[in-house]
Design an enzyme around this catalytic site. Sequence first.
Site, PDB file in Angstrom:
ATOM      1  CG  ASN A 111      24.275  41.309  49.678  1.00 40.98           C
ATOM      2  OD1 ASN A 111      23.770  41.521  48.591  1.00 40.98           O
ATOM      3  ND2 ASN A 111      23.642  40.644  50.620  1.00 40.98           N
ATOM      4  CG  ASP A 112      23.663  46.046  50.756  1.00 40.61           C
ATOM      5  OD1 ASP A 112      22.837  45.195  50.391  1.00 40.61           O
ATOM      6  OD2 ASP A 112      23.818  46.391  51.937  1.00 40.61           O
TER       7      ASP A 112
END
Lengths: 102, 463
Positions: free
Chosen positions: B389-390
């Site tokens: 995600n990040d």
Amino acid sequence: MTELIDFISNNLQMIYIVILMIFVGVEVIGHVPAVLHTPLMSGANAIHGVVIIGAILVMLNAEPDNILALALGFVAVLLGTLNVVGGFVVTDRMLEMFKKKK
Amino acid sequence: MEYIFSLEFIYIIASVTYILGLKMLGHPETARKGNLIAAAGMTLAILGTIFLYKGEHVNSTIYILIAVAILIGTIIGWMIAKKVAMTKMPELVSLFNGMGGASAALIGLIEFHHYTGDKLSVFTIIAGMVIGSISFSGSMVAWAKLNGTMNKPIRLPKYNILNNVFFLLILAFAAYVILSGSDSQLYIYLLFFAALAYGILFVIPIGGADMPVVISLLNSFTGLAAAFGGFLYGNMVMLTGGILVGSAGTILTFAMCKAMNRPLSNVIFGAFGEGAVAAGTGSTIKGSIKEASASDVAILMNYAKKVIIVPGYGLAVAQAQHAIHELEQLLESKGVEVKYAIHPVAGRMPGHMNVLLAETNVEYDKLAEMDDVNPEFQSTDVVFVVGANDVVNPAAHNDPTSPIYGMPILDVENAKQIIINKRSMKPGYAGIENELFYNNKASMLFGDAKKMIQALINELKNM
């Protein structure tokens, strides 16, 4: 203050080693690809298991009737061994997977 | 002749093996051999110490005790190291690191009253013991956190100030014990327990995703503790090994922080995840997300020329690394070019994802590092983001208020189609929204990574 100066002149050799080793450590790790950070950390982790030598020295210097020192020393040797053996074996297991497959 | 076989000579050889071993560990081709060389040096140093050191009252009982301790330690250490799953690797490193720290702390506890009056020796003893204790209890907390036993960062009110004051108190007390020349066993045990408590307080507020940095830091602490032991005994091999790890570990810690583009102080004092997030999670993200089914995605992949897989920790948690390898092979057999794009901090440790994928026999050449793969996204038909995600959040490029602003990311938004597999819309560790999900080219494939990849494989097989 005089104690400190005495200490430095008595341990000059060790102080040189400390300084040089700091630079060797920095040099050796510089420019390592991120892929190898985990195995490298694990390998370094195994090497500081060298503390087990100190634990062995404690036991070799302990008076045979000093039960507390012997017991603590025993535990220290055991934990140090865990650090050394576990550290090297786990690093090897990680690196085993990096070998090129044909 | 006798001199050649003396302990000092053995220690020199061992020291050289440590330096050589660490150096070789830094290159993929020599890494394994380097580890074995250092291990051989360590074995030599241990055996040399046992057999060549002349103690004062050594008797056979002590030798037997040492042998038993080493035997037990070897068996347990070997078994744990061999048995534990590769996904659990980081906590294992933490565990072994803690053992070394504890060993150093115990040495300090025993030796304290042997050196009463010799202030500088007492200083090295106390320094080694305090650092070793912090490393031990800190590593245990890190281990529990990675293990999932202790999930949430626990933050006492004003924990930074509290921790710093506590640390200063420990320093002051240590200074008092050293300077007063006291031989009180009570004092040394008090210091021991205070250092243990500090180790816990030090690590407990730090989030699970930052544990690798913490472990690396504690790793160099243990090195330092071993070095203090070396100073105490005038033992060169402890000194060289300890300082080497202390300095290498520190550099490694900074390298890890650099890969995440965060200063070390942020990790330790936790500027991350509180004030910054509140600022970054504004309602700036507009638009809607698209959901795709496994068969949609399978069709896309089937007709793609090039697919890049972006694996993240979610993949490891779902134990989906074997499934993803199967998917990759299936696509390759259909003539699709498949690669893995590995972000430097993918997984739970730098390089962790490489280890996990290598375990499933993914070819080393298929694992592309971030800088090499980023220009390739433009010519990629489908990017498949699994449990990451990040590391793919474009906010790192274009939102200066975002806490991850400036972190190097994988530029997946340049690809023609982006498929994101996640369990839900829950934000990643950083707790921030990801505008990538709202991109026109992006589709969400919700579900457990392993199940969804399996579904993709089934769909593809039927095509």
